[in-house]
Enzyme design. Structure first.
Site, PDB file in Angstrom:
ATOM      1  N   ASN A 801       0.769  -1.246   0.000  1.00 30.17           N
ATOM      2  CA  ASN A 801       0.000   0.000   0.000  1.00 30.17           C
ATOM      3  C   ASN A 801       0.800   1.295   0.000  1.00 30.17           C
ATOM      4  O   ASN A 801       0.293   2.311  -0.466  1.00 30.17           O
ATOM      5  CB  ASN A 801      -0.933   0.018   1.226  1.00 30.17           C
ATOM      6  CG  ASN A 801      -1.926  -1.115   1.212  1.00 30.17           C
ATOM      7  OD1 ASN A 801      -2.667  -1.289   0.256  1.00 30.17           O
ATOM      8  ND2 ASN A 801      -1.930  -1.911   2.266  1.00 30.17           N
ATOM      9  N   TYR A 802       2.018   1.300   0.536  1.00 29.83           N
ATOM     10  CA  TYR A 802       2.716   2.566   0.751  1.00 29.83           C
ATOM     11  C   TYR A 802       4.006   2.736  -0.040  1.00 29.83           C
ATOM     12  O   TYR A 802       4.497   3.849  -0.167  1.00 29.83           O
ATOM     13  CB  TYR A 802       3.015   2.749   2.247  1.00 29.83           C
ATOM     14  CG  TYR A 802       1.785   2.964   3.077  1.00 29.83           C
ATOM     15  CD1 TYR A 802       1.133   4.195   3.071  1.00 29.83           C
ATOM     16  CD2 TYR A 802       1.252   1.947   3.857  1.00 29.83           C
ATOM     17  CE1 TYR A 802      -0.014   4.397   3.824  1.00 29.83           C
ATOM     18  CE2 TYR A 802       0.108   2.137   4.603  1.00 29.83           C
ATOM     19  CZ  TYR A 802      -0.528   3.366   4.595  1.00 29.83           C
ATOM     20  OH  TYR A 802      -1.665   3.563   5.329  1.00 29.83           O
ATOM     21  N   LEU A 803       4.576   1.655  -0.527  1.00 28.60           N
ATOM     22  CA  LEU A 803       5.848   1.741  -1.247  1.00 28.60           C
ATOM     23  C   LEU A 803       5.591   1.684  -2.747  1.00 28.60           C
ATOM     24  O   LEU A 803       5.028   0.707  -3.248  1.00 28.60           O
ATOM     25  CB  LEU A 803       6.777   0.599  -0.829  1.00 28.60           C
ATOM     26  CG  LEU A 803       7.075   0.496   0.666  1.00 28.60           C
ATOM     27  CD1 LEU A 803       8.004  -0.683   0.938  1.00 28.60           C
ATOM     28  CD2 LEU A 803       7.679   1.792   1.183  1.00 28.60           C
TER      29      LEU A 803
END
EC number: 5.6.2.1
Length: 843
Positions: A801-803
């Site tokens: 989700n974030y990288l």
């Protein structure tokens, strides 16, 4: 509505559930969790007509009670108990740059633009889905150039060789070459298995490459035509056999199916931690009593006291059924799976703008008991069976409306082209909407992901100005502005979630804007201690040094307030995001979190990846960078219950490698005593004691005997099928006798410092084998260190989700690491657009 971007993919896997055994009873926006600590899809590729059921009594719910979707109903198996986490400041401080310096990095730009592919390849213009944080799609990134550099995959012999041994193409036989020459002038259909594989490969190559297509829609409509088969409802409840009854005050209770089903939900969970939880038991019993009131026991027994209920007969029946299912032969399991797949096939795909796209969570979650995460006040509550009358379908106009696989009519059928969900309903426990979306690898999901990360990259242009402004506002005389600046400081420096207000019937979780005074402690001269429950009731504990003005502000904000008062009483998430959008269209606090996670990851990889190192050393560096981000974002988890067991198996495996190493050394000593004087062969394997060696050799003998027994049985089975006579039992006995003799010889060599091989080999070959074992042992030790270091950190959430996945793709190319060692099959399917990033791409 909140996005499912924050939900780990592993928890989004849909499961059909058993007819009797209670399922997780929880779901996320993209499906419901299976409760496992790690699904197979999360592991890197290299490693690895019936009677209508009676509906339980409906809980009354205010029509206006439907709130934004949340992830609080994910099972406990995926969450961590409250525990202190490692301070981010302490961890990141070991690198030359801190998070606050990240904006000063020189960030590479995406390489080259390309011409759009010929329009004849694109039947319809694709519809791009903006992330939920965006106000519109006007700032959608331009189409990216397809890289000519290929990421090496373990099955890709045509790609650039990026590391390890080169994969050699299979040789064709002379006959096949000759046949090819003869047929070269007259092409004909290939009906062989290889021909079918080639056709599949061509079909794979023709998949819709949405990231290369021109983006010309108006930012409103996501699709033009949509056809699908709806959703699959779980099977109806089947009553238990007449001899299986729950017991109350020592007497069997004859329950009607409606109340027996709910009792069974609890009975199946009798030996879990949930059944030991007071809140869980209280909520279950209250809801069950409501069902019992409408469907009381048929033998007149009145149930009033939970402690007098005995659900063990149900539990034992369910366990026996599970054992029977587990005992099925491989062929029987395969046949059952085949039948299930055939029944579900039409639901797995939809036709979107003339293209076949995969649907994600097409199964409606079955009824059960809500589990929630952490100390959720509603855990144990009864989740009702979802029926067609609860579900709204979204489908194209003029296409056939699907027929439900159970009796009933859809609640509504709409044709909304501005949304991407195929179906939705409201679950009864929290009043949250549940959605059916396309699969992670679909074009709409891909466009949403890419847009999200491009939005985070765009923040680089504005982040310096934002930081200057909020730093200046830390001394603003207007209290609301000063509080907003302080909240922005925490969101930026510590990657805190913005936080939303929670209702009384929701778990007491907070974010930055909803912090209370009790959650923040001041420690002179400039330390702040955060201690609160964040998303999914995971404890956030961090002691961090802050700027002197921030310390002064927090002391000011806490003045004349009680522990339960809001720290930021003049700031909320809505106002904060509105302020951020004055800098950049679509900017929210969540974009900051994505930006800081990706920029930190890029920095950690650039500074921490060794250049001249083995693949495993590079993988350890990659996982270390991922851990730093997970700690920054508070992606903590409890130590898996099986961790110590799996580490024990790894230690045994390491000892087994050392045993092989020891035996080869002793073989060299037996060939020539000069090897004993050589330094590289002198040291004994100190952790191999005599007792372990005896056990290991007995284990090896047992495995060898089992191996020949299985081969003997398989060969005889094949001989019978071919009409030949099976081998005599004496053949097997001879083989087992030979194994016994061999291991007696090995036993005699114990403690002598000398050994011999079953087949003689030259000393040079043995030296090579020892060298390979040395490398294997070194790699295995690194894997063990990595597993131990990551036991309390969930790496999957940030990776999913974030990288920005392009960081990983570029890193794999530049460091010659096969991407399958990092990305699972699911992630490779989810991020096809990222695989074409150039090796010098930077976030």
């Amino acid at each position: 509505m909140s996005s499912d971007e924050d939900t780990p993919l592993g928890t989004l896997a849909s499961t059909s559930g058993s007819k009797h055994v209670a399922t997780n009873g929880n779901s996320s926006l993209n499906g419901f969790a299976d409760g496992s600590s790690m699904s197979e899809d999360e592991m890197p590729l290299s490693q690895v007509s019936v009677q209508a059921p009676v509906r339980p009594l409906r809980r009354k719910r205010d029509a206006g009670d439907a709130s934004d979707s949340s992830d609080d109903d994910i099972p406990l198996a995926s969450s961590s108990p409250a525990k202190p986490t490692v301070s981010v400041t302490t961890q990141v401080a070991t690198t030359p740059k801190t998070i606050s310096d990240q904006s000063k990095q020189t960030n590479g730009k995406a390489k080259g633009k390309v011409k759009a592919p010929p329009k004849k390849r694109i039947k319809r213009e694709p519809k791009s889905e903006a992330p939920e944080s965006s106000a519109s799609e006007d700032e959608r990134p331009p189409p990216k150039k397809r890289s000519r550099t290929k990421v090496k995959t373990e099955n890709n012999v045509d790609g650039a060789i990026l590391g390890g041994e080169e994969t050699k193409p299979k040789r064709r036989s002379a006959a096949k070459k000759e046949a090819k020459k003869e047929d070269s002038g007259t092409p004909r259909p290939n009906h062989s298995k290889k021909g079918e594989e080639n056709d599949e490969a061509e079909e794979e190559e023709e998949k819709y490459r949405w990231w290369e297509a021109q983006q010309e829609n108006d930012g409103e409509e996501k699709w033009q035509t949509l056809e699908h088969s709806g959703v699959i409802f779980p099977p109806p409840y089947e009553p238990l056999p007449s001899h299986v009854k729950m017991v109350y005050k020592g007497k069997e209770v004859d329950l009607p199916p409606e109340s027996e089903e709910v009792a069974g939900f609890y009975g199946a969970m009798l030996e879990t931690d949930h059944a030991k939880d007071k809140t869980f038991n209280k909520n279950f019993f209250e809801d069950w009593l409501k069902v019992l009131k409408e469907y009381p026991p048929r033998n007149g027994i009145k149930i009033t006291d939970f402690d007098l209920c005995d659900f063990r007969p149900m539990y034992e029946y369910f366990e026996a059924e599970k054992a029977k299912k587990k005992a099925l032969s491989a062929a029987e399991k395969k046949e059952l799976k085949k039948q299930k797949d055939a029944m579900e096939e039409k639901y797995t795909y939809c036709v979107l703008d003339g293209r076949k796209e995969k649907v994600g969570n097409f199964r409606v979650e079955p009824p059960g008991l809500f589990r929630g995460r952490g100390d959720h006040p509603k855990k144990g509550a009864l989740k009702f069976r979802v029926r067609p009358e609860d579900i709204t379908l979204n489908i194209g106009e003029g296409v056939p409306i699907p027929v439900p696989n159970m009796s009933g009519n859809w609640k509504a059928v709409v044709h909304d082209k501005t949304v991407t969900w195929l179906a939705n309903w409201v679950e009864n426990v929290n009043g949250n909407y549940k959605y059916v979306f396309l699969a992670a690898g679909s074009s709409l999901k891909g466009q949403s992901d890419m847009s999200k990360f491009e939005k985070a990259r765009e923040l680089k242009k504005y982040v310096d100005r934002i930081r200057l402004d909020y730093t200046a506002d830390l001394k603003n005389k207007v209290m609301a502005d000063r509080q907003r600046a302080t909240a922005m400081y925490f969101i930026d420096r510590l990657a805190l979630r913005a936080g939303n207000e929670k209702g009384e019937d929701e778990a007491d979780t907070v974010g930055c804007c909803s912090l209370r005074c009790e959650h923040v402690t001041l420690e002179a001269p400039n330390f702040i201690i955060f201690d609160f429950l964040g998303k999914d009731s995971i404890r956030y504990y961090n002691r961090v040094p802050v700027d002197a003005q921030v310390f002064k502000n927090i002391r000011l904000f806490k003045e004349n307030k009680g522990d339960n008062d809001n720290l930021f009483d003049r700031v909320n998430t809505t106002h904060l995001n509105k302020h951020l959008q004055s800098y950049m269209k679509g900017l929210t606090a969540k974009v900051f979190r994505t930006y800081n996670a990706s920029i930190t990851f890029q920095q950690q990889l650039d500074e921490g990846t060794p250049k001249d190192a083995t693949t495993q050393e590079k993988l350890n560096a990659y996982n270390h960078a991922n851990r730093m981000v997970a700690i920054l974002c508070n992606h903590q988890r409890s130590v898996p219950k099986t961790h110590e067991q799996s580490m024990g198996k790894m230690r045994d495996r390491l000892r087994a490698l050392k045993y092989d190493h020891m035996k080869l050394r002793h073989v060299l000593f037996n060939l020539d005593s000069k090897y004993q004087k050589m330094k590289q062969y002198a040291d004994d394997e100190s952790d191999l004691d005599d007792e372990w060696i005896v056990e290991h050799e007995e284990s090896l003998k047992k495995k060898e005997i089992e191996k020949v027994e299985k081969k003997f049985a398989k060969d005889n089975e094949k001989s019978v099928e071919e009409g030949n006579k099976p081998q005599d039992e004496s053949v097997l006995r001879e083989k087992i006798a030979a194994i016994e003799v061999e291991f007696k010889r090995i036993a005699k060599e114990r403690g002598t410092g000398r050994a011999s091989l079953k087949r003689e080999r030259p000393a040079e070959r043995i030296e090579e084998s020892i060298q390979k074992l040395d490398e294997k042992i070194k790699t295995f030790k690194l894997q063990m260190d990595d597993r131990e270091a990551g036991k309390e950190v969930a790496l999957g959430t940030s990776k999913i989700n974030y990288l920005d996945p392009r960081i990983t793709a570029a890193w794999c190319k530049i460091h010659n690491v096969p991407i399958e060692k990092i990305f699972s099959k699911t992630l490779l399917t989810k991020f096809p657009w990222a695989m074409e990033a150039e090796s010098d791409w930077k976030f």
